[in-house]
Design an enzyme around this catalytic site. Structure first.
Site, PDB file in Angstrom:
ATOM      1  N   HIS A   7      -8.762  -0.174   0.520  1.00 39.50           N
ATOM      2  CA  HIS A   7      -8.628   0.189  -0.898  1.00 39.50           C
ATOM      3  C   HIS A   7      -9.725  -0.440  -1.737  1.00 39.50           C
ATOM      4  CE1 HIS A   7      -6.271  -3.633  -0.849  1.00 39.50           C
ATOM      5  NE2 HIS A   7      -6.754  -3.788  -2.085  1.00 39.50           N
ATOM      6  N   GLU A  43       1.118  -3.411  -9.763  1.00 36.52           N
ATOM      7  CA  GLU A  43       0.100  -2.623  -9.084  1.00 36.52           C
ATOM      8  C   GLU A  43       0.629  -1.269  -8.654  1.00 36.52           C
ATOM      9  OE1 GLU A  43      -0.154  -3.813  -4.589  1.00 36.52           O
ATOM     10  OE2 GLU A  43      -0.225  -5.643  -5.798  1.00 36.52           O
ATOM     11  N   GLN A  60      -6.298   0.913  -5.765  1.00 34.01           N
ATOM     12  CA  GLN A  60      -5.235  -0.006  -6.169  1.00 34.01           C
ATOM     13  C   GLN A  60      -5.472  -0.359  -7.639  1.00 34.01           C
ATOM     14  OE1 GLN A  60      -5.467  -4.134  -4.891  1.00 34.01           O
ATOM     15  NE2 GLN A  60      -3.290  -4.081  -4.389  1.00 34.01           N
ATOM     16  N   HIS A  84     -12.229  -5.621  -6.735  1.00 32.28           N
ATOM     17  CA  HIS A  84     -12.517  -6.019  -5.356  1.00 32.28           C
ATOM     18  C   HIS A  84     -12.525  -4.803  -4.440  1.00 32.28           C
ATOM     19  CE1 HIS A  84      -8.064  -5.939  -5.295  1.00 32.28           C
ATOM     20  NE2 HIS A  84      -8.198  -5.647  -4.014  1.00 32.28           N
ATOM     21  N   GLU A 134     -11.476  -8.368   0.275  1.00 36.79           N
ATOM     22  CA  GLU A 134     -10.147  -8.603   0.835  1.00 36.79           C
ATOM     23  C   GLU A 134     -10.097  -8.003   2.234  1.00 36.79           C
ATOM     24  OE1 GLU A 134      -5.477  -7.519  -0.287  1.00 36.79           O
ATOM     25  OE2 GLU A 134      -7.108  -6.762  -1.528  1.00 36.79           O
TER      26      GLU A 134
END
Length: 147
Positions: A7, A43, A60, A84, A134
């Site tokens: 994502h 989220e 996301q 991110h 991530e």
């Protein structure tokens, strides 16, 4: 080791309005929504497409629920936008160890719970070309699991 873009995290002030824009403009629907108290965010995961490894790629959307959350601080400094990028893996701990051995700082001592029952860890943006990165192991993915 890394099998997909899991994502792209996007910080926003109003999750519902932002999700509505992605629905109107791109046709993306919310596949999952939750509040992550530990990270201080509400989220929504918007499914973009499936991937070769049987999982999916998402956008996301992240809306802070506390003023002291990392996303609230990001919004105060940068405004809305990409927060991110996350890469999927079948073994988040193994991938983090291998990447850490290559000199990248891993921000979490051990994988922690993430969205939709996943296990996650973050890599320091200064070691990743300025991008907060991530690593995500989807629920049921990896050793002994099937999703």
């Amino acid at each position: 080791m890394l099998t997909r873009i899991d994502h792209v995290g996007i910080a926003c002030f109003d999750l519902d309005a932002t999700a509505g824009m992605y629905r109107r403009v791109h046709g993306f629907e919310v596949a999952h929504e939750e509040v992550n108290e530990e990270q201080g965010v509400r989220e929504a995961m918007l499914r973009v497409n499936g991937t070769d490894d049987g999982h999916a790629t998402y956008l996301q959307l992240l809306e802070p629920v506390r003023e002291d959350s990392p996303v609230a601080r990001f919004l105060a400094r940068h405004g809305e936008g990409v927060h991110h990028i996350a890469f999927g893996t079948g073994d988040v701990a193994g991938a983090a160890a291998e990447i850490g051995a290559a000199g990248v700082r891993v921000l979490d001592e051990a994988p922690r719970p993430g969205s939709m029952g996943s296990s996650i860890t973050f890599l320091h943006p200064k070691d990743c070309g300025g991008v907060l990165t991530e690593l995500v192991q989807a629920a049921g993915e990896g050793a002994g699991g099937a999703e």
